[in-house]
Design a protein around this motif. Sequence first.
Motif, PDB file in Angstrom:
ATOM      1  N   GLY A  35       0.799  -1.212   0.000  1.00 12.50           N
ATOM      2  CA  GLY A  35       0.000   0.000   0.000  1.00 12.50           C
ATOM      3  C   GLY A  35       0.832   1.263   0.000  1.00 12.50           C
ATOM      4  O   GLY A  35       1.972   1.279   0.460  1.00 12.50           O
ATOM      5  N   TRP A  36       0.248   2.301  -0.527  1.00  9.97           N
ATOM      6  CA  TRP A  36       0.777   3.651  -0.381  1.00  9.97           C
ATOM      7  C   TRP A  36      -0.129   4.369   0.611  1.00  9.97           C
ATOM      8  O   TRP A  36      -1.357   4.328   0.474  1.00  9.97           O
ATOM      9  N   PHE A  37       0.489   4.996   1.579  1.00  8.18           N
ATOM     10  CA  PHE A  37      -0.248   5.746   2.583  1.00  8.18           C
ATOM     11  C   PHE A  37       0.364   7.138   2.682  1.00  8.18           C
ATOM     12  O   PHE A  37       1.495   7.356   2.257  1.00  8.18           O
ATOM     13  N   ARG A  38      -0.370   8.060   3.260  1.00  9.42           N
ATOM     14  CA  ARG A  38       0.181   9.393   3.442  1.00  9.42           C
ATOM     15  C   ARG A  38      -0.319   9.985   4.756  1.00  9.42           C
ATOM     16  O   ARG A  38      -1.369   9.593   5.258  1.00  9.42           O
ATOM     17  N   GLN A  39       0.471  10.890   5.266  1.00  8.47           N
ATOM     18  CA  GLN A  39       0.102  11.553   6.511  1.00  8.47           C
ATOM     19  C   GLN A  39       0.400  13.028   6.384  1.00  8.47           C
ATOM     20  O   GLN A  39       1.570  13.429   6.242  1.00  8.47           O
ATOM     21  N   ALA A  40      -0.657  13.812   6.426  1.00 10.41           N
ATOM     22  CA  ALA A  40      -0.518  15.256   6.364  1.00 10.41           C
ATOM     23  C   ALA A  40      -0.287  15.799   7.770  1.00 10.41           C
ATOM     24  O   ALA A  40      -0.643  15.140   8.758  1.00 10.41           O
ATOM     25  N   PRO A  41       0.299  16.966   7.902  1.00  7.16           N
ATOM     26  CA  PRO A  41       0.552  17.546   9.226  1.00  7.16           C
ATOM     27  C   PRO A  41      -0.724  17.633  10.046  1.00  7.16           C
ATOM     28  O   PRO A  41      -1.745  18.140   9.577  1.00  7.16           O
ATOM     29  N   GLY A  42      -0.671  17.099  11.263  1.00  2.00           N
ATOM     30  CA  GLY A  42      -1.816  17.175  12.158  1.00  2.00           C
ATOM     31  C   GLY A  42      -2.948  16.222  11.841  1.00  2.00           C
ATOM     32  O   GLY A  42      -4.002  16.287  12.473  1.00  2.00           O
ATOM     33  N   LYS A  43      -2.728  15.332  10.874  1.00  3.50           N
ATOM     34  CA  LYS A  43      -3.801  14.403  10.494  1.00  3.50           C
ATOM     35  C   LYS A  43      -3.340  12.960  10.661  1.00  3.50           C
ATOM     36  O   LYS A  43      -2.141  12.681  10.763  1.00  3.50           O
ATOM     37  N   ASP A  85      -2.022  15.969 -11.635  1.00  2.75           N
ATOM     38  CA  ASP A  85      -2.952  17.026 -11.221  1.00  2.75           C
ATOM     39  C   ASP A  85      -2.919  17.209  -9.696  1.00  2.75           C
ATOM     40  O   ASP A  85      -3.947  17.165  -9.012  1.00  2.75           O
ATOM     41  N   LEU A  86      -1.742  17.396  -9.171  1.00  5.41           N
ATOM     42  CA  LEU A  86      -1.571  17.499  -7.732  1.00  5.41           C
ATOM     43  C   LEU A  86      -2.284  18.719  -7.154  1.00  5.41           C
ATOM     44  O   LEU A  86      -2.344  19.788  -7.788  1.00  5.41           O
ATOM     45  N   LYS A  87      -2.814  18.536  -5.965  1.00  6.87           N
ATOM     46  CA  LYS A  87      -3.551  19.581  -5.268  1.00  6.87           C
ATOM     47  C   LYS A  87      -2.851  19.893  -3.948  1.00  6.87           C
ATOM     48  O   LYS A  87      -2.081  19.067  -3.429  1.00  6.87           O
ATOM     49  N   VAL A  88      -3.139  21.053  -3.411  1.00  5.33           N
ATOM     50  CA  VAL A  88      -2.528  21.441  -2.141  1.00  5.33           C
ATOM     51  C   VAL A  88      -2.829  20.399  -1.065  1.00  5.33           C
ATOM     52  O   VAL A  88      -1.968  20.072  -0.234  1.00  5.33           O
ATOM     53  N   GLU A  89      -4.019  19.833  -1.101  1.00  6.49           N
ATOM     54  CA  GLU A  89      -4.414  18.845  -0.093  1.00  6.49           C
ATOM     55  C   GLU A  89      -3.696  17.512  -0.237  1.00  6.49           C
ATOM     56  O   GLU A  89      -3.862  16.617   0.599  1.00  6.49           O
TER      57      GLU A  89
END
Length: 128
Positions: A35-43, A85-89
């Motif tokens: 899997g690919w996972f991601r973690q944004a700051p504070g999330k 099509d990358l987004k800020v989020e």
Amino acid sequence: QLQASGGGLVQTGTSLRLSCEVPGFIFDMDDYRIGWFRQAPGKEREGVSCFASNDGGTYYADSVKGRFTASTDHASKAMYLTMNDLKVEDTAVYFCAGLHRDLRCTYYLNYPALSDYWGRGTLVTVSS
């Protein structure tokens, strides 16, 4: 350990490809998920995509469906995540992880803590 790389600072609407070095023993397993996972700051960490070895299918989170594509290269012992099509989020630390278990990808994406193998992530920052 799986090692993600390829992150960087990009602008919205552009593309980036991440790489994940996968130990050979994982590809040799009888049934595995990567899997690919991601973690944004504070999330919390969230699922992005999941490859299932039993059916060869790749499953995506709704937030990235149609924009991200995950692919595997057994010969190179690698997985890739092409992000368009990358987004800020999409800004986050991206990780790849492995699971040696017959588990639905749609379930695994919601429970990254089930992973058996993790590695260091790579930071993707998308600016407007």
